[in-house]
Each structure stands twice: as structure tokens, then as C-alpha cells.
Enzyme design. Structure first.
Site, mmCIF file in Angstrom:
data_model
loop_
_atom_site.group_PDB
_atom_site.id
_atom_site.type_symbol
_atom_site.label_atom_id
_atom_site.label_comp_id
_atom_site.label_asym_id
_atom_site.label_seq_id
_atom_site.Cartn_x
_atom_site.Cartn_y
_atom_site.Cartn_z
ATOM 1 N N THR A 19 -8.693 6.367 -1.858
ATOM 2 C CA THR A 19 -10.066 5.881 -2.042
ATOM 3 C C THR A 19 -11.085 6.988 -1.804
ATOM 4 O OG1 THR A 19 -10.016 5.030 0.238
ATOM 5 C CG2 THR A 19 -9.620 3.453 -1.537
ATOM 6 N N LYS A 68 -8.262 13.964 4.554
ATOM 7 C CA LYS A 68 -7.379 12.796 4.594
ATOM 8 C C LYS A 68 -6.340 13.017 5.682
ATOM 9 C CE LYS A 68 -6.618 13.378 0.228
ATOM 10 N NZ LYS A 68 -6.704 12.155 -0.544
ATOM 11 N N ARG A 69 -5.619 11.969 6.001
ATOM 12 C CA ARG A 69 -4.557 12.048 7.002
ATOM 13 C C ARG A 69 -3.625 13.208 6.686
ATOM 14 N NH1 ARG A 69 0.438 9.111 6.812
ATOM 15 N NH2 ARG A 69 -0.395 8.002 4.990
ATOM 16 N N HIS A 122 0.798 -1.227 0.000
ATOM 17 C CA HIS A 122 0.000 0.000 0.000
ATOM 18 C C HIS A 122 0.828 1.274 0.000
ATOM 19 C CE1 HIS A 122 -4.175 -1.412 0.511
ATOM 20 N NE2 HIS A 122 -3.648 -2.438 1.154
ATOM 21 N N LYS A 169 0.770 14.486 1.175
ATOM 22 C CA LYS A 169 -0.622 14.705 0.760
ATOM 23 C C LYS A 169 -0.899 16.184 0.498
ATOM 24 C CE LYS A 169 -2.334 10.537 3.052
ATOM 25 N NZ LYS A 169 -2.913 9.828 1.893
ATOM 26 N N LYS A 229 -14.830 8.058 -3.753
ATOM 27 C CA LYS A 229 -16.098 8.382 -3.091
ATOM 28 C C LYS A 229 -16.616 9.739 -3.552
ATOM 29 C CE LYS A 229 -14.182 5.810 0.741
ATOM 30 N NZ LYS A 229 -13.325 5.949 1.934
#
Length: 836
Positions: A679, A571-572, A380, A577, A683
Site C-alpha cells: 500500500t 517498509k518492513r 494477506h 522485500k 501512497k
């Protein structure tokens, strides 16, 4: 029933439907509620021993949940019995995380019990939304890894695949996040402080795990005593995993650690009460917390033992189940498929070998063949720090037999590599399971790759980079072992349950087949120019935004304008990111407004949400920075009402279910080559948000499905990031990009921290002084250009909604049903086992 309590009209066939459900679940004529002898009333009174009139919301939630569990129990038993009788090949999915969220509304939906529940809610005068809020999000995961695992279990059950999840029963989740003065605060997430109505303890199915150490108390602290063998007891707690339609009900089995049922009475009787129960205390600590603080050696050691405990308990359990119906060990790969969800369960390789060698007394070659054919590994991450490596010293102290097996696996591996690549000692060192150095480590990703028959990435670009960069040498040794399985999400929870208004528009247009075959959404493409469909999509989005605005005000008092653009990044919190890049975009837009208050700009609300690891100081400072930007904008009359920034604390599944349907814009802006898949991007797409993002992870494939002209892509590619790594200099962008320079100067001038001067200096240093490793400044100008294209499109509501329809219509590939279908046929070789 959905989380916004939107009721459907009762149809004339309701009685027949209810009769069919009663027959399917074998519950006879017992209604859910209505009189003192029905399920809900009996649970409310007898489980809590309270008068009906005095029962509170929590007691009422538990009574409803227990009643639903009663209704599914016979089908759950029948599923297990069918698997035992048919003896099919089964999937065992090992994961340290299962981010399942709340269960009541999801279970009611998948069981098709909406009309039953609506009737019960009406009869009992219950507040459905208040009931749902009584259930905490299960603290069994943190981010995308755990949410993917939960989606995969949903798809396996819906597709009637004989599967089972294995995880740990953490008593405390990662942490409860709150914000004080802009700073993240962490509180214990004791999600099990009230009993969980869904779990079923199985004390008769415990397993014993031997450890090469025991525990004692010294100076008030617990310490491992190496060499003194002790026993841990794994107690299974089962949760139902309900396939849509209620045909198959699989199981998520979570392990809790306990000590054997005794304590040192002599020690106790002499007054050393703590010492007498030290082993019990340490054993129970093992599964108490998700993600212990890994900034300390003690926290890392606990994580190591957690991973072994998960693997040892799960393998003992599945082997026990295998042996009930199979006497021949050679049949193992024909009857079980074990999938390792990331490197955390990689100890399954030496542990399964230990079982086959020491307990089954098989020869090495046979045991190794069975092990490899039984195990599959999903990678991952491409981040080196996330590819786990555990000190050899810990194996020597805690798992000496497993270390012997790892050494032998490695010896044979290196012999093969040196034979195939003579003279290439560098390659041998890189593929070795042991990383040499002052402190030797076991490379857990290498162990998983070598010990399994399949290694898959989770998006096309991720799988390619994994094979050609991250583990290039191993991929050249085992080229046929590597493959891609792009992630997916379950449309049941993330569209049908989370977004009833949009789900109803879709079903009215194309029927309800999309619920179990998301590819049917492609029928919407031909309807993208249909006026009624466009109006339906607009109305559904506006309704979702209004619901979210109302919920936010009720929960926190915060106000947002549902007519503004909802622009989200949830998100985290991590540098790669690039929440910081998004914040820089907001700073630039804010500065444009200050310089020209009359500039035309659609009202926008920027939502951020996510948790920072407690020891990740820069990530926590980024949260503080976002909060200070929000306060500055709110206090500035030039920007107020035109720009608004909110950081939403305690991001979890339940928050995502509310915010994603309401979102207009999805930010997927990681540095290209760093995000494995993502992911949340799927969504958002499924719920009609348009994506502004980099060519990274699964966003690339999403844009391919919908057409890049329906996305707002920007920034460097993964190859460009890699090629520029050696010479990239953020100072060039500071000197040549006026808006980048102005934004950084505004930050360094303490404009966003007038009462805390210098507090954001580490951010300035990360972007300039320390080289901007994640290339924020390299992509900022391109990001702003894409943002302007987005605003230009938004000014034409018909064109905007047309693109949202095309995005939804193109999201079919990103169902977890498609993902699981590929795993089942190409890795596991598992077929459906329908329950009669």
C-alpha cells in the site's frame, strides 16, 4: 489542519460555515477557545488542575484533543442511535492491528474544523506543530496489515456504512527503534504512558471469557495450570472513527484484558503478595504487548491466547448487539458481516459455531450455514511461514471445546473431498484442517477458508497465485468462494492531510470532489501538458522536500539536499522485500563514481526506513549494512555531495506522512510473486513519486492504470521466478555480471567494514553460498538498467513532471473507498445508513 500548519485564508462565508458545523455537531454557541469558559480553557484547567500559564505542551495537546472530542460526541452518539433504530446490516472488521497513527490533525480535518482550529490556535498563541508532536503514534499495529485496516475504517465512515472495528488495546507497540553503531536497538513503546484523550472506556459493556486454565506463580514465573477453568474480563475502549465531513462517526473498539475483581485475600494476608495477584498480573499481560517475541514457545503461546481473546470478546459483543434487535437467529447473516483481516482472527470459525451450538442450541447444519454466511476472510500473504499453524496440543489444553468443533468440521470436509475426488488421498491431506506430523497443527488459513463464504486476495496477481498455487486444492473444492479485492488507501490522510501543497494544486485545477471520489483525479490527464499545472506540481514537490529537510534537521541534526533526487524504500525489513537489492544498487553506483569521478550523475539521496523483527538476525544485519554504506559514502570525498544514504529510525505513520510527499522515486522491488499487494506504493503514486519496481503485488495494476511507459519496471516475473527455482544459481551472475561481482567483492573485502572485518559475511553467504533464495543477483542488472532510464528522464524536468501528473491522475483506483465499495457490494451486501 495539516501537519505542516499551512493556514488557509479566512473566507467571507466563515460565519455561515461555523454555524452549520455547530448545528451538525449539536454544540450550540460554545466556541472552542477564547475565554476562560470555553472548551479548551476549561479542559486545560480542570482536567490538569494547573494554572493556564504553567500548562505545558502535553497538557495543551490533551485540552485541544478533549475539546475536539467534546465537539464530536453528540454526532457519535447520534450515529450509534441511528444504527440501533434502523437496525441495518453491519460490518464487523476483526484485525489484530490498526495502525492509525496520530489522530488530532486527522480528526480536525475529517470534522471540517480547520477554520475553528485555526482561530483557536491564533487566539491562544499555540504552536500547532509542537502540539501535534505531543501525540504518540498509537502502538496498535506494525505494517501494511494494520494501516490497511485503519484506511478501511476511514472509508466505511466516510461512505456512511454501518461498520465497527475490533482489535486489542496494546499498552506497548511493537518496539521503539533506534540505531546505535549501525545496529537496530529495541526499546519498549509505551505509547499509553500518558492518557489517550480519544479513547472512551466502557466498563458497563465488559464480556467474560472462559479459559480452560488458570495461572499461578512458581519460582518467580507465571505458569498456566491446565484444566482449572478461569475467567478473563474483556474491557472495551472505544475510539471515534470520523467519516470525512463528520456525517457518520463509527467506532473502533479495542479490548483490554483484566482478571475478575478479586484476589486471594488469605494468600495476601500470609505475605505472598505476588501470588495473591498472579491471576490479575497474567490477565493484564495478555494485551500488554503487540507481537510478543515469537521466537520462543512462551511468546507464541501468548500470541495464540491473544488471538482467541480478540475473537471471543468481539463475537460476544456483536452477538449481544445483534440479539438486542433480532430474536431470530436465522437473521444473523442478514444483519452482520464479519471480516477476518488475515488468519489471526480465524478462531472466529469454531468460536461462532460454539456460540450457535452451545448457547443458541441450534443444530449443526443450521449453525454451520449461519457461520459460513456471516464470515469473510481476507488473505494477506503467500509466504508459507506467515500462514499460521497452531499446535493441536494448545487447543487441547486451552480450547478443548473449540478443538472438538474443528475436528467435526474437518471430518465433514474430508468426507466431501473424498467423495468428490475418490482415491486422491494426497488432496485430502493437503486440504485437511489438521497438519499431521510429529507435532500436529491446526492450519488456520484452511480453517478460515472452509468456515467462510468468501476468501479474497488483495491484488490481482496475489489472488491468482493464492487460488492456483498456495491453496490450489481448496480453491478447486470451493471455486466460487475466491475473489480479488485490490487494496487501497484513504486519500484524506495520505494526500489532503499529508500533502497540502499538492492537494491545493489539484483542487484549484479540478475542484475538491476528488477527496471523496478519487476517480476524479483522472481529469488531470488532459492537463498533463498544461504549463501552470506542471509548475504547480514542481513547486508542491519542492515545498514538500524543503519541509522534510527542515524537519529532519530539527529532529536529528541530519542534513539532506532538497535539490537532490529523493529515492525511497520504506517498509518492513525482510529479505523478500529486498532492501538488500537496493543496497547493492547503491554499492554499484558508488563504485562507478570511484572508478570515474567525472561521470555525470545527478545528486541523489537514498532513504531507507523500516523495522526488523527482533529475532530476525539477517534483517538486522541488512540495517547495519545500509548504515555502514552511508558512513563510507559520507567519508569519501569522491562521493560526498553526489550520493547520500540515510536510514531513518522509528518508521511509523507520522514519518511516512512527511517523507512520502517529499519523495521523487518509490522503490517497490520485492521478488515477484512474494508481495501480496503493498500500500505504500499507492501512497507514493498518489503523491507524485515515480515507481521503479518489479511486476509484483498491486504495482502491476498501478502500471496498467498509468501505462507501463510511466513506470520503471524491471526483473523477473512471478512465473519466471517459479520456473527458475529448480535451477537458479547465483554464481552464474557473479561470474558473468562484472558489476555484480565487483559489488560483492567490495563487500567481502571489508571496504564497508574496515574496523569490523567479516561482519557482513552472512550477507555474502546469503547472496552466493546459500543460493540467493530471493534472487537479488538475478534482478540486479535489470534494476540498474531501469535506474539509468529513470536518471535519463529526470534530466528533463518537464518530461519528469508530466509523468508524475499522469501517475497522480491514474491513482484513483487505489482509494480505499473503491476497495470498501467492492467489499460492501460483493461480499458483505451492506448499504449506507445515513445519520440525519
Amino acid at each position: 489542519m495539516s501537519t505542516n500548519a499551512r493556514k488557509q485564508p479566512v473566507t467571507s462565508t466563515e460565519a455561515d460555515a461555523l454555524a452549520k458545523l455547530r448545528h451538525q455537531y449539536e454544540v450550540g454557541p460554545i466556541p472552542l477557545a477564547g475565554t476562560e469558559n470555553q472548551l479548551y480553557e476549561r479542559h486545560l484547567v480542570f482536567d490538569n488542575v494547573v494554572d493556564l500559564a504553567e500548562a505545558g505542551p502535553r497538557e495543551r495537546f490533551e485540552a485541544i484533543a478533549h475539546s475536539v472530542r467534546d465537539l464530536l460526541s453528540q454526532r457519535w452518539i447520534k450515529t450509534n442511535n441511528t444504527y440501533a433504530q434502523e437496525n441495518p446490516k453491519r460490518v464487523y472488521y476483526l484485525s489484530m492491528e490498526f495502525l492509525i497513527g496520530r489522530s488530532l490533525a486527522n480528526n480536525v480535518m475529517n470534522l471540517l474544523l480547520d477554520p475553528v482550529m485555526e482561530q483557536a490556535v491564533k487566539q491562544e498563541h499555540l504552536d500547532w506543530l509542537r502540539l501535534l508532536e505531543q501525540e504518540p503514534d498509537a502502538g496498535l499495529g506494525n505494517g501494511g496489515l494494520g494501516r490497511l485496516a485503519a484506511c478501511f475504517l476511514d472509508s466505511m465512515a466516510t461512505m456512511q456504512l454501518p461498520g465497527m472495528g475490533y482489535g486489542l488495546r496494546y499498552e506497548y507497540g511493537m518496539f521503539k527503534q533506534s540505531i546505535r553503531d549501525g545496529w537496530q536497538q529495541e526499546r519498549p513503546d509505551n505509547w499509553l504512558h500518558r492518557r489517550d484523550p480519544w479513547e472512551v472506556p466502557r466498563p458497563h459493556e465488559t464480556v467474560e471469557i472462559k479459559m480452560n486454565c488458570s495461572f499461578e506463580v512458581q519460582a518467580g514465573a507465571l505458569r498456566a495450570v491446565v484444566g482449572n477453568v478461569s475467567t478473563l474480563i474483556g474491557i472495551p475502549f472505544d475510539r471515534p472513527v470520523i467519516g470525512y465531513g463528520g456525517n457518520s462517526i463509527n467506532t473502533l473498539r479495542l479490548w483490554a484484558a483484566r482478571a475478575p475483581d478479586y484476589f486471594e485475600f488469605q494468600t495476601f494476608s500470609h505475605g505472598d503478595f505476588v501470588g495473591a495477584v498472579a491471576e490479575k498480573l497474567e490477565a493484564e499481560t495478555l494485551t500488554r504487548v503487540l507481537y510478543p517475541d515469537d521466537s520462543t514457545s512462551r511468546g507464541q503461546g501468548l500470541r495464540f491466547v491473544q488471538e482467541y481473546f480478540l475473537v471471543a470478546c468481539s463475537l460476544a459483543d456483536l452477538i449481544r448487539r445483534f440479539r438486542r434487535g433480532n430474536s431470530d437467529w436465522a437473521a444473523l447473516p442478514e444483519k452482520i458481516a464479519i471480516q477476518l483481516n488475515d488468519t489471526h482472527p480465524s478462531l472466529a470459525v469454531p468460536e461462532l459455531m460454539r456460540i450457535l451450538l452451545d448457547e443458541a442450541h441450534l443444530g449443526w447444519d443450521t449453525a454451520w450455514d449461519l457461520t459460513q454466511r456471516s464470515l469473510g476472510y481476507t488473505n494477506h500473504t503467500l509466504l508459507p511461514e506467515a500462514l499460521e499453524k497452531w499446535p493441536v496440543d494448545w487447543f487441547e489444553r486451552f480450547l478443548p471445546r473449540q478443538l472438538e468443533i474443528i475436528y467435526e468440521i474437518n471430518r465433514r470436509l474430508l468426507d466431501t473431498v473424498r467423495s468428490r475426488f475418490p482415491g486422491d488421498e494426497g488432496r485430502a491431506q493437503r486440504v485437511s484442517l489438521i497438519e499431521e506430523g510429529p507435532t500436529k497443527h491446526v492450519r488456520m488459513a484452511n480453517l478460515a477458508i472452509v468456515g467462510s463464504h468468501s476468501t479474497n486476495g488483495v491484488a490481482a496477481i496475489h489472488s491468482e497465485l493464492l487460488r492456483t498455487t498456495t491453496v490450489k486444492d481448496l480453491a478447486e473444492v470451493f471455486p466460487k468462494r475466491f475473489n480479488n479485492k485490490t487494496n487501497g488507501v484513504t486519500p484524506r490522510r495520505w494526500l489532503l492531510l499529508a500533502n497540502p501543497p499538492l492537494a491545493q494544486v489539484i483542487t484549484a485545477a479540478i475542484g475538491d470532489g476528488w477527496i471523496t471520489d478519487l476517480g476524479e483525479l483522472s481529469q488531470l490527464k488532459r492537463l498533463a501538458d498544461d504549463k501552470s499545472i506542471r509548475e504547480g506540481f514542481k513547486k508542491a514537490k519542492r515545498e514538500a522536500k524543503s519541509h522534510f529537510a527542515d524537519w529532519l534537521k530539527s529532529q536529528s541534526g541530519g542534513t539532506v539536499d532538497p535539490d537532490s533526487i529523493f529515492d525511497c524504500q520504506i517498509k518492513r525489513i525482510h529479505e523478500y522485500k529486498r532492501q538488500l537489492l537496493n543496497a547493492l544498487r547503491v554499492v554499484v553506483l558508488y563504485k562507478r563514481l570511484r572508478e570515474n569521478p567525472k561521470v555525470e550523475m545527478a545528486p541523489r539521496t537514498f532513504f531507507f526506513a523500516g523495522k526488523a523483527a527482533p529475532a530476525y538476525q539477517l534483517a538486522k544485519l541488512i540495517i547495519k549494512f545500509i548504515g555502514n554504506i552511508a558512513n563510507t559514502i559520507d567519508e569519501d570525498p569522491v562521493a560526498r555531495g553526489r550520493l547520500k544514504v540515510l536510514f531513518l529510525p522509528e518508521y511509523d505513520v507520522s514519518l511516512a506522512e512527511r517523507l512520502i510527499p517529499a519523495s521523487d522515486v518509490s522503490n517497490q522491488i520485492s521478488t515477484a510473486g512474494y508481495e501480496a499487494s503493498g500500500t505504500s506504493n499507492m501512497k507514493f503514486m498518489m503523491n507524485g513519486a515515480l515507481t521503479i519496481g518489479t511486476r509484483d503485488g498491486a504495482t502491476i495494476e498501478m502500471a496498467e492504470e498509468a501505462g507501463e511507459d510511466n513506470f520503471f519496471l524491471f526483473g523477473l516475473t512471478a512465473q519466471q521466478v517459479a520456473d527458475s527455482r529448480g535451477w537458479y544459481n547465483p554464481h552464474w551472475h557473479y561470474e558473468h555480471d562484472p558489476e555484480a561481482r565487483a559489488a560483492l567483492d567490495l563487500i567481502s573485502s571489508n571496504h564497508f567494514s574496515p574496523r569490523e572485518p567479516g561482519i557482513f559475511a552472512p550477507i555474502y553467504d546469503a547472496l552466493l553460498t546459500n543460493g540467493d533464495h530471493y534472487m537479488h543477483l538475478a534482478d540486479l542488472k535489470s534494476y540498474l538498467e531501469a535506474d539509468q532510464r529513470l536518471l535519463n528522464l529526470y534530466s528533463s524536468s518537464d518530461e519528469w513532471v508530466r509523468k508524475t501528473i499522469l501517475n497522480v491522475a491514474s491513482s484513483g483506483k487505489f482509494s480505499s473507498d473503491r476497495s470498501i465499495g467492492e467489499y460492501a457490494s460483493e461480499i458483505w451486501e451492506v448499504k449506507p445508513c445515513p445519520v440525519p
